[in-house]
Enzyme design. Sequence first.
Site, PDB file in Angstrom:
ATOM      1  N   GLU B  49     106.253  43.973 -12.911  1.00 56.99           N
ATOM      2  CA  GLU B  49     106.633  44.606 -14.228  1.00 56.99           C
ATOM      3  C   GLU B  49     105.356  45.370 -14.622  1.00 56.99           C
ATOM      4  O   GLU B  49     104.111  44.998 -14.677  1.00 56.99           O
ATOM      5  CB  GLU B  49     106.827  43.475 -15.161  1.00 56.99           C
ATOM      6  N   ASP B  60     103.275  42.765 -28.755  1.00 56.07           N
ATOM      7  CA  ASP B  60     102.322  42.581 -28.026  1.00 56.07           C
ATOM      8  C   ASP B  60     101.321  41.879 -28.773  1.00 56.07           C
ATOM      9  O   ASP B  60     100.776  42.115 -29.547  1.00 56.07           O
ATOM     10  CB  ASP B  60     101.992  43.860 -26.967  1.00 56.07           C
TER      11      ASP B  60
END
Lengths: 404, 267
Positions: B49, B60
Amino acid sequence: MNENLAVTSRVPDAAGRFGPFGGRYVPETLTRALVELTAEYEKAVADAKFHAELERLYRHYVGRPSPLYHAERLSRKCGGAQIYLKREDLNHTGAHKINNTLGQALLTLQMGKRRVIAETGAGQHGVATATACARFGLECVVYMGEEDIRRQRPNVFSMKLLGAEVRPVRSGSRTLRDAINEAFRDWMSTVEHTHYCIGSVMGPHPFPRIVRDFQSVIGRETRRQCLEQLGRLPETIVACVGGGSNAAGMFYPFIDDPQVKLVGVEAGGRSDRPGDHAATLSFGRPGILHGMYTYVLQDDDGQTSPVHSASAGLDYPGVGPEHSYWKQTGRVEYCHKTDAEILAAFDTLARTEGILPALESSHAVAKAMDLAATMKPDEAIVVCLSGRGDKDAHEVARLRGEEY
Amino acid sequence: MSAIDTLFAQLRPSGRKAFMPFVTAGDPDLDFTAEVLRCLVAQGSSLCELGIPYSDPIADGPVIQASYTRALDKNLKLADVFAMLRGLAPDLAAPVVTMVSYAIIYRRGLETYVAQAQDAGVAGAIVPDLPVEEAGPLAAICRRRDFSLIQLITPTTPRERALRIAEETSGFIYYVSVTGITGERTELPRQLLDNVAWLRGRTSLPICIGFGVSRPEHVRMLAPVADGLIVGSAIVRRVAEAASRPRREVLAEIGDYAAELLGALSG
């Protein structure tokens, strides 16, 4: 713009769209909270007791209705239309932000949540959130960029005095945009018991609608006051636009009155060059930021651009989606004023009327002075004076190289 | 069938699980990103990924955020990331998917983004800020072009909504382990196992678990219920050391770390 697209005040739709703008571009983790907030807000809208409680707070706690003041000396100086100031600067906490935070605090209580988070740039929304939380005994955490904390010390201390925790944000540009990111990140982990009290008509659905509705008290009062004092609606209304909450609240009750010209004024900063301004509607293009589809200042890769304004409250690279809709339909005209022009307007208002306007509101004053000069003496122009300028005295001194 | 469908078609009959490391593109530079991807695949990773740095990543945690900021500070461009992948993909024995904000996809143009990603050998996209209600236009393009659009299900997703998301997903379902942002956790919630097991009975898609997965004990706990595990911040944190230490050493440590988790996955 796009004249064949008819504007309507019956927005947003169920998906949170204002024409093509708005929507809900957020991580899946937040979706349930936004769906629940939408349902809770619908309940509040239909609840006469909710309205009565908010009305009572506006009257006895905020000091509403705020005056619509005929600025006769300023009008004479400009030599044209009569200028009226909607005095949101006289509200408790010194700006229009309290209209929204009290409404969202009531929603927080209705949802049974006990903790509120908020972002703030200049600190006005932070102070207004801390105030509402103190009033209702809610826990309050305010995210603020480290750079803004340095520029806005007095507001930081006020928030602490009101019992809020101010968390410095050290990521990215360390300003409002990063404070919003950090508030969203907090909410990602605390969404079950925390309400995110967004400070402007921005973010994912339903925030743009909720904040617009709470701020619309400005336009509703102005409408009534114009009818009382002028016997008619004004020819023109001017308000400053960063995220756009005071402008949305002022304009919305006039959207269906096509004879009233609406003008939004963005932060022109130092120049038209990228990075020197925060005039999103003037120089940006539609894109995605902070959960919404709206005009943004971005590079060709979709990375958010740096912005600048002397007024920390307009220093934002996006704008509420309803403003994008009003721009696209041509219902509102958007322009921008530079730092130098707003400082001149700040001075003029201070010395002709004895009123220190916030640097944000000075954008609207500057544009209104231009417009008034081109209008007839029997015409009227209303300026949304969204906040008081005491908070900016230090910044004005710094910009002029004077001792504070 | 996209490369991701082929991957799980190979793994599932033998009960093998996919190890899916996350790496930030361009931290500290794209040459090292390519080396890290090669190293992780050489250790036995099934799928990589690749995080496309974004200026405002609200899902995040601090580790991935900081890696994005470092990469963007060096003026990383999407075109450079795709160019690196074009050079790498032919000899990389595992599919690559991008973790990418919808702000970036929208600015590039939906069709153009997918076309350019495919041209670079990318098999699919995870778009963390594109919930199912807003995914329609991109999903239609991805279906037409056989490009996987991997959607996320979280602990806050109501069950009927989880089924709708599963319907709209291709490649695999990304099951978020915790209510929160990316980042290493010491413990993962037990409730997760029940939720994944419930979903397992209602979809034929592979289910891969991510967010917080960083330790061999997490891998041992989750492997029985998942088709694959995604490990992000723990790798990004190790990669970040390449800015200040010899790259050989850092690469060796990343290899050892991947091998440890892979061992737990197959053991």
